[in-house]
Design an enzyme around this catalytic site. Structure first.
Site, PDB file in Angstrom:
ATOM      1  N   PRO A  41       0.853  -1.190   0.000  1.00 14.24           N
ATOM      2  CA  PRO A  41       0.000   0.000   0.000  1.00 14.24           C
ATOM      3  C   PRO A  41       0.888   1.238   0.000  1.00 14.24           C
ATOM      4  CG  PRO A  41       0.134  -0.925   2.228  1.00 14.24           C
ATOM      5  CD  PRO A  41       0.919  -1.846   1.331  1.00 14.24           C
ATOM      6  N   MET A  42       0.610   2.169  -0.897  1.00 12.26           N
ATOM      7  CA  MET A  42       1.397   3.411  -0.913  1.00 12.26           C
ATOM      8  C   MET A  42       0.476   4.598  -1.168  1.00 12.26           C
ATOM      9  SD  MET A  42       5.015   2.462  -2.733  1.00 12.26           S
ATOM     10  CE  MET A  42       4.353   1.489  -4.069  1.00 12.26           C
ATOM     11  N   CYS A 125       2.200   4.026   9.726  1.00 13.80           N
ATOM     12  CA  CYS A 125       2.453   5.314   9.083  1.00 13.80           C
ATOM     13  C   CYS A 125       3.238   6.236  10.024  1.00 13.80           C
ATOM     14  CB  CYS A 125       1.137   5.984   8.683  1.00 13.80           C
ATOM     15  SG  CYS A 125       1.432   7.539   7.830  1.00 13.80           S
ATOM     16  N   LYS A 164      -0.502  -4.004   9.446  1.00 15.55           N
ATOM     17  CA  LYS A 164       0.816  -3.659   8.904  1.00 15.55           C
ATOM     18  C   LYS A 164       1.495  -2.709   9.880  1.00 15.55           C
ATOM     19  CE  LYS A 164       3.153  -2.153   4.698  1.00 15.55           C
ATOM     20  NZ  LYS A 164       3.606  -0.790   4.966  1.00 15.55           N
TER      21      LYS A 164
HETATM   22  C1  LIG Z   1       5.037   6.920  -1.189  1.00 11.91           C
HETATM   23  C2  LIG Z   1       4.794   5.877  -0.142  1.00 11.91           C
HETATM   24  C3  LIG Z   1       3.543   5.786   0.445  1.00 11.91           C
HETATM   25  C4  LIG Z   1       3.287   4.806   1.411  1.00 11.91           C
HETATM   26  N1  LIG Z   1       2.045   4.704   1.931  1.00 11.91           N
HETATM   27  C5  LIG Z   1       1.757   3.679   2.780  1.00 11.91           C
HETATM   28  C6  LIG Z   1       0.422   3.464   3.231  1.00 11.91           C
HETATM   29  O1  LIG Z   1      -0.527   4.161   2.843  1.00 11.91           O
HETATM   30  N2  LIG Z   1       0.220   2.447   4.103  1.00 11.91           N
HETATM   31  C7  LIG Z   1       1.242   1.629   4.541  1.00 11.91           C
HETATM   32  O2  LIG Z   1       1.001   0.724   5.329  1.00 11.91           O
HETATM   33  N3  LIG Z   1       2.502   1.809   4.099  1.00 11.91           N
HETATM   34  C8  LIG Z   1       2.778   2.791   3.229  1.00 11.91           C
HETATM   35  N4  LIG Z   1       4.051   2.929   2.738  1.00 11.91           N
HETATM   36  C9  LIG Z   1       5.081   1.953   3.145  1.00 11.91           C
HETATM   37  C10 LIG Z   1       5.162   0.798   2.145  1.00 11.91           C
HETATM   38  O3  LIG Z   1       3.965   0.055   2.125  1.00 11.91           O
HETATM   39  C11 LIG Z   1       6.332  -0.133   2.442  1.00 11.91           C
HETATM   40  O4  LIG Z   1       6.133  -0.756   3.686  1.00 11.91           O
HETATM   41  C12 LIG Z   1       7.664   0.626   2.474  1.00 11.91           C
HETATM   42  O5  LIG Z   1       7.767   1.504   1.376  1.00 11.91           O
HETATM   43  C13 LIG Z   1       8.862  -0.337   2.455  1.00 11.91           C
HETATM   44  O6  LIG Z   1       8.840  -1.138   1.307  1.00 11.91           O
HETATM   45  P1  LIG Z   1       9.739  -0.839  -0.015  1.00 11.91           P
HETATM   46  O7  LIG Z   1      11.172  -0.780   0.425  1.00 11.91           O
HETATM   47  O8  LIG Z   1       9.436  -2.033  -0.901  1.00 11.91           O
HETATM   48  O9  LIG Z   1       9.275   0.457  -0.579  1.00 11.91           O
HETATM   49  C14 LIG Z   1       4.320   3.912   1.804  1.00 11.91           C
HETATM   50  C15 LIG Z   1       5.573   4.023   1.209  1.00 11.91           C
HETATM   51  C16 LIG Z   1       5.829   4.976   0.250  1.00 11.91           C
HETATM   52  C17 LIG Z   1       7.176   5.038  -0.387  1.00 11.91           C
END
Ligand SMILES: Cc1cc2nc3c(=O)[nH]c(=O)nc-3n(C[C@H](O)[C@H](O)[C@H](O)COP(=O)(O)O)c2cc1C
Length: 368
Positions: A41-42, A125, A164
């Protein structure tokens, strides 16, 4: 032998030469997830177009960005818009955030009614706007409230509830290991761990030794999130932690091919494929957000899609400055004329019309 090893052995892996099969299905409660790859989720990224694309490229589970419970409770149009679910997204989790068990439960019921297969609760978050309301990662320091939220949400819906979380608020924190088992007791059917502290935001490295420890402590599936950028990293994290699945976030931004590569198809996309996927993404996003909102939303994606040496750098600048999305499409088609045929094929393969229609009346969606 550690519990991680036992779990791996139980799954039939030979630890000496572990090659976890990413194409194997697994379950969260009754929900079958066809691959061990989950799309993260992002916020500001995980629109429906992103999630549908993620499913096409190999993600077994996709997740909405975090949706405000207060927003849903007040009937906020933008929040309600996040409950828009297409037929080809399933299985799909919708993530909610908030700090009050009752309002979270109410929001979870709306999420279930919208057709989500899972309700995911955000305890990760780190952004001040969210943490100052008592939501997100701050709940890791309030285990009683966090458990009350999970309990209320799990009681409110029939679908499984997942959580999460980050490792904790402060650097070096191990809070996730204390709270994880409690959340499972409160009703969480799965835990996703992004083992960075909230303070770290996205700096440093995700410490997946904590993921391995969490796996040992709980008997629900654990999903490993953080720094999964390649097939090799995915394999290593799965094999060394015993996590059921890996979650990919930033690596998939404008780069669904990263998902395909993690699943085992190493082929680099052609320029035509890149342009076609971007045009499809633009069209879908306009359908979802309306032209006005989509125009601003899409700008960050141009660099993500066209970078990595795929197109010359000035080309991205040029797209960002164009006034309309129609012009962006035309410029992409001029730069990669063959994209037209790839796009036609892609659009033919997507479910159309009613098939992508949602389980809620259209008037409920935020649209523009
Ligand atoms: C732009 C952005 C927005 C994110 N928004 C959320 C979110 O809405 N909810 C959540 O649980 N994690 C959010 N995350 C965290 C990601 O889900 C993930 O746990 C984190 O980026 C680490 O994984 P990665 O190294 O594959 O990016 C966000 C990360 C990024 C970069």
């Amino acid at each position: 032998m550690t519990a991680v090893n036992v779990k791996l052995q139980f799954r039939g892996y030979d630890l000496a030469s572990v090659q976890v099969d990413l194409r194997e299905s697994w379950r969260i409660g009754p929900v079958e997830i066809p691959t061990r790859l989950v799309l993260a989720p992002m916020a500001g990224v995980s629109v429906q177009a992103f999630r549908r694309q993620g499913r096409r490229f190999g993600a077994g589970l996709v997740c909405s960005e975090m949706v405000s419970c207060a927003g849903l409770s007040h009937g906020n149009e933008r929040s309600l818009g996040y409950l828009r679910i297409a037929a080809d997204e399933h299985p799909l989790a919708v993530q909610i955030f908030g700090s009050k068990p009752g309002i979270m439960a109410e929001a979870a019921r709306m999420v279930e009614d919208a057709g989500a297969d899972l309700v995911d609760v955000n305890f990760g978050c780190p952004v001040r706007k969210v943490t100052k309301t008592g939501a997100g990662a701050t709940l890791l320091e309030e285990p009683d409230r966090a458990c009350a939220i999970v309990e209320a949400v799990a009681e409110a819906v029939a679908v499984p509830v997942s959580v999460k979380m980050r490792r904790g608020l402060h650097n070096g924190s191990r809070t996730c290991l204390e709270i994880g088992p409690k959340l499972v007791e409160a009703g969480a059917a799965s835990l996703t761990l992004h083992p960075r502290s909230a303070r770290q935001m996205y700096t440093g490295e995700a410490d997946h030794r904590l993921t391995a420890e969490l796996v040992e402590l709980v008997d629900v599936p654990v999903v490993a999130s953080g720094d999964i950028v390649s097939r090799a990293k995915a394999q290593t994290v799965l094999a060394t932690t015993g996590a059921e699945a890996v979650m990919v976030g930033r690596a998939a931004q404008g780069n669904p091919w990263a998902l395909r590569q993690i699943m085992g198809d190493e082929a680099e996309p052609s320029r035509e494929e890149v342009a076609a996927e971007l045009i499809l993404f633009i069209r879908e996003t306009v359908r979802e957000l309306g032209e006005h909102r989509a125009t601003g939303f899409l700008k960050k994606f141009y660099g993500w899609y066209l970078g990595r040496g795929r197109f010359p750098r000035p080309f991205k600048q040029e797209l960002v400055q164009l006034a309309t999305l129609e012009e962006v499409e035309q410029r992409l088609l001029a730069a990669a004329p063959g994209a037209r045929f790839v796009l036609e094929r892609l659009e033919d393969e997507l479910p159309q019309g009613d098939e992508v229609l949602l389980d809620l009346p259209i008037s409920i969606y935020g649209g523009g």
